[in-house]
Design a protein around this motif. Structure first.
Motif, PDB file in Angstrom:
ATOM      1  N   GLU A 197       0.837  -1.224   0.000  1.00 20.66           N
ATOM      2  CA  GLU A 197       0.000   0.000   0.000  1.00 20.66           C
ATOM      3  C   GLU A 197       0.858   1.255   0.000  1.00 20.66           C
ATOM      4  O   GLU A 197       0.578   2.225  -0.700  1.00 20.66           O
ATOM      5  CB  GLU A 197      -0.804   0.057   1.305  1.00 20.66           C
ATOM      6  CG  GLU A 197      -2.258  -0.279   1.222  1.00 20.66           C
ATOM      7  CD  GLU A 197      -2.812  -0.308   2.651  1.00 20.66           C
ATOM      8  OE1 GLU A 197      -2.636   0.687   3.382  1.00 20.66           O
ATOM      9  OE2 GLU A 197      -3.375  -1.349   3.020  1.00 20.66           O
TER      10      GLU A 197
ATOM     11  N   LEU B 280       2.542   1.942  -3.281  1.00 21.80           N
ATOM     12  CA  LEU B 280       1.584   2.487  -4.248  1.00 21.80           C
ATOM     13  C   LEU B 280       1.219   3.923  -3.921  1.00 21.80           C
ATOM     14  O   LEU B 280       1.031   4.750  -4.819  1.00 21.80           O
ATOM     15  CB  LEU B 280       0.321   1.614  -4.290  1.00 21.80           C
ATOM     16  CG  LEU B 280       0.572   0.194  -4.811  1.00 21.80           C
ATOM     17  CD1 LEU B 280      -0.720  -0.589  -4.847  1.00 21.80           C
ATOM     18  CD2 LEU B 280       1.216   0.213  -6.193  1.00 21.80           C
ATOM     19  N   SER B 281       1.134   4.240  -2.642  1.00 24.65           N
ATOM     20  CA  SER B 281       0.772   5.618  -2.295  1.00 24.65           C
ATOM     21  C   SER B 281       1.856   6.594  -2.753  1.00 24.65           C
ATOM     22  O   SER B 281       1.570   7.759  -3.023  1.00 24.65           O
ATOM     23  CB  SER B 281       0.526   5.757  -0.783  1.00 24.65           C
ATOM     24  OG  SER B 281       1.746   5.779  -0.082  1.00 24.65           O
TER      25      SER B 281
ATOM     26  N   ARG C  23       1.465   6.160  -7.060  1.00 24.19           N
ATOM     27  CA  ARG C  23       0.162   6.304  -7.733  1.00 24.19           C
ATOM     28  C   ARG C  23       0.071   7.628  -8.491  1.00 24.19           C
ATOM     29  O   ARG C  23       0.498   8.663  -7.978  1.00 24.19           O
ATOM     30  CB  ARG C  23      -0.960   6.220  -6.701  1.00 24.19           C
ATOM     31  CG  ARG C  23      -2.342   6.145  -7.326  1.00 24.19           C
ATOM     32  CD  ARG C  23      -3.412   5.940  -6.281  1.00 24.19           C
ATOM     33  NE  ARG C  23      -3.478   4.550  -5.841  1.00 24.19           N
ATOM     34  CZ  ARG C  23      -3.234   4.127  -4.608  1.00 24.19           C
ATOM     35  NH1 ARG C  23      -2.891   4.975  -3.665  1.00 24.19           N
ATOM     36  NH2 ARG C  23      -3.331   2.852  -4.308  1.00 24.19           N
ATOM     37  N   GLY C  24      -0.504   7.569  -9.704  1.00 29.97           N
ATOM     38  CA  GLY C  24      -0.716   8.783 -10.483  1.00 29.97           C
ATOM     39  C   GLY C  24       0.457   9.145 -11.368  1.00 29.97           C
ATOM     40  O   GLY C  24       0.353  10.046 -12.191  1.00 29.97           O
TER      41      GLY C  24
ATOM     42  N   THR D 175       7.004   1.129 -14.798  1.00 27.51           N
ATOM     43  CA  THR D 175       7.188   0.809 -13.380  1.00 27.51           C
ATOM     44  C   THR D 175       7.870  -0.550 -13.280  1.00 27.51           C
ATOM     45  O   THR D 175       7.448  -1.499 -13.947  1.00 27.51           O
ATOM     46  CB  THR D 175       5.815   0.757 -12.678  1.00 27.51           C
ATOM     47  OG1 THR D 175       5.217   2.052 -12.760  1.00 27.51           O
ATOM     48  CG2 THR D 175       5.947   0.356 -11.218  1.00 27.51           C
TER      49      THR D 175
ATOM     50  N   ALA E  58       0.650  -2.661  -8.702  1.00 23.07           N
ATOM     51  CA  ALA E  58       0.959  -1.436  -9.472  1.00 23.07           C
ATOM     52  C   ALA E  58       0.113  -1.391 -10.739  1.00 23.07           C
ATOM     53  O   ALA E  58      -0.487  -0.368 -11.074  1.00 23.07           O
ATOM     54  CB  ALA E  58       2.451  -1.409  -9.816  1.00 23.07           C
TER      55      ALA E  58
ATOM     56  N   CYS F 198      -3.402  -0.436 -10.067  1.00 22.60           N
ATOM     57  CA  CYS F 198      -3.694   0.968  -9.754  1.00 22.60           C
ATOM     58  C   CYS F 198      -3.281   1.892 -10.906  1.00 22.60           C
ATOM     59  O   CYS F 198      -3.214   3.107 -10.732  1.00 22.60           O
ATOM     60  CB  CYS F 198      -3.148   1.380  -8.384  1.00 22.60           C
ATOM     61  SG  CYS F 198      -1.481   1.947  -8.361  1.00 22.60           S
TER      62      CYS F 198
ATOM     63  N   LEU G 228      -0.492   1.867 -12.941  1.00 20.64           N
ATOM     64  CA  LEU G 228       0.919   2.092 -13.296  1.00 20.64           C
ATOM     65  C   LEU G 228       1.292   1.098 -14.390  1.00 20.64           C
ATOM     66  O   LEU G 228       1.445  -0.103 -14.124  1.00 20.64           O
ATOM     67  CB  LEU G 228       1.800   1.912 -12.061  1.00 20.64           C
ATOM     68  CG  LEU G 228       1.627   2.975 -10.990  1.00 20.64           C
ATOM     69  CD1 LEU G 228       2.151   2.488  -9.646  1.00 20.64           C
ATOM     70  CD2 LEU G 228       2.352   4.256 -11.389  1.00 20.64           C
TER      71      LEU G 228
ATOM     72  N   ALA H 158       3.081  12.055  -7.530  1.00 21.98           N
ATOM     73  CA  ALA H 158       2.089  11.386  -6.698  1.00 21.98           C
ATOM     74  C   ALA H 158       1.801  12.219  -5.464  1.00 21.98           C
ATOM     75  O   ALA H 158       2.662  12.958  -4.983  1.00 21.98           O
ATOM     76  CB  ALA H 158       2.621  10.021  -6.272  1.00 21.98           C
TER      77      ALA H 158
END
Ligand SMILES: C[S@@+](CC[C@H](N)C(=O)[O-])C[C@H]1O[C@@H](n2cnc3c(N)ncnc32)[C@H](O)[C@@H]1O
Length: 189
Positions: free
Chosen positions: A22, A25-26, A29-30, A35, A49, A52, A54, A171
């Motif tokens: 998590e 990813l935080s 993310r975005g 990746t 990844a 979400c 990536l 991110a």
């Protein structure tokens, strides 16, 4: 500057905890661009990844059994043809087109990994290092506590310049335990 020789130092397989995944990813993310998880184990970070957004998401892993297991997990998740797990030595793959890098490796190899990342990553890349920080780099953010902690590093410097369509979106970490430490500095000098 010539790169230091990586000593033989096996890194055992330990899967990232759910919180660690998590947190990675935080921090990623975005963002855009390729990746990679260096030493991808059973593929959990690559799969998460991809889920979400990536993409492309690629895992490099030396152990063929783990590569097979990662592909099995991807197949069960209906993502076999969307994610990529390659049996490769992470020290031999080029990172020149990687904008998002996840690592969870032993502290003994991290000084050598710094050399490789510094030499190969393009400007704009971000590295998320799980459980252990890179020894000399300055993180831009830290998320989580204890074994689940993840450090983020941004590459600003002499790497190849980005094409306009490749410029990653920064991110915005969502975890309550995130600390933004300071403005990004060059890791490339
Ligand atoms: C601590 S585990 C992390 C697994 C995965 N990244 C995760 O977070 O769940 C480290 C992984 O790196 C792999 N590894 C170690 N040395 C490697 C190398 N030279 N090239 C590719 N993979 C390697 C190990 O086989 C192991 O699966």
């Amino acid at each position: 500057m010539p790169r230091r020789q990586v000593p033989y130092s096996p890194v055992p397989y330990i899967g990232a905890s759910a919180r660690q995944v998590e947190h990675v990813l935080s921090l990623l993310r975005g963002r855009r661009g390729k990746t990679v998880d260096l030493g991808s184990g059973d593929g959990r970070i690559v799969l998460a990844a991809h889920r979400c957004g990536l993409r492309p998401a690629v895992g490099y892993e030396l152990n063929p059994w783990l590569v097979g297991l990662a592909r099995l997990h991807a197949w069960r998740a209906g993502c076999l043809h969307s994610v990529c797990y390659l049996r490769e030595d992470l020290w031999k793959v080029s990172l020149r087109d990687c904008y998002n890098v996840s690592v969870f490796l032993a502290p003994s190899v991290l000084p050598f990994l710094e050399d490789k990342l510094r030499a190969e990553l393009p400007t704009g890349a971000r590295v998320a290092s799980g459980r252990f920080p890179l020894p000399t780099w300055q993180p831009v953010a830290v998320v989580g506590e204890g074994f689940d902690r993840v450090w983020a590093y941004d590459i600003h410097g002499d790497g190849p310049s980005l094409s306009p369509w490749e410029v990653p979106v920064q991110a915005t970490p969502e975890s309550g335990s995130t600390s933004i430490l300071k403005a990004p500095i060059s890791q490339a000098s």
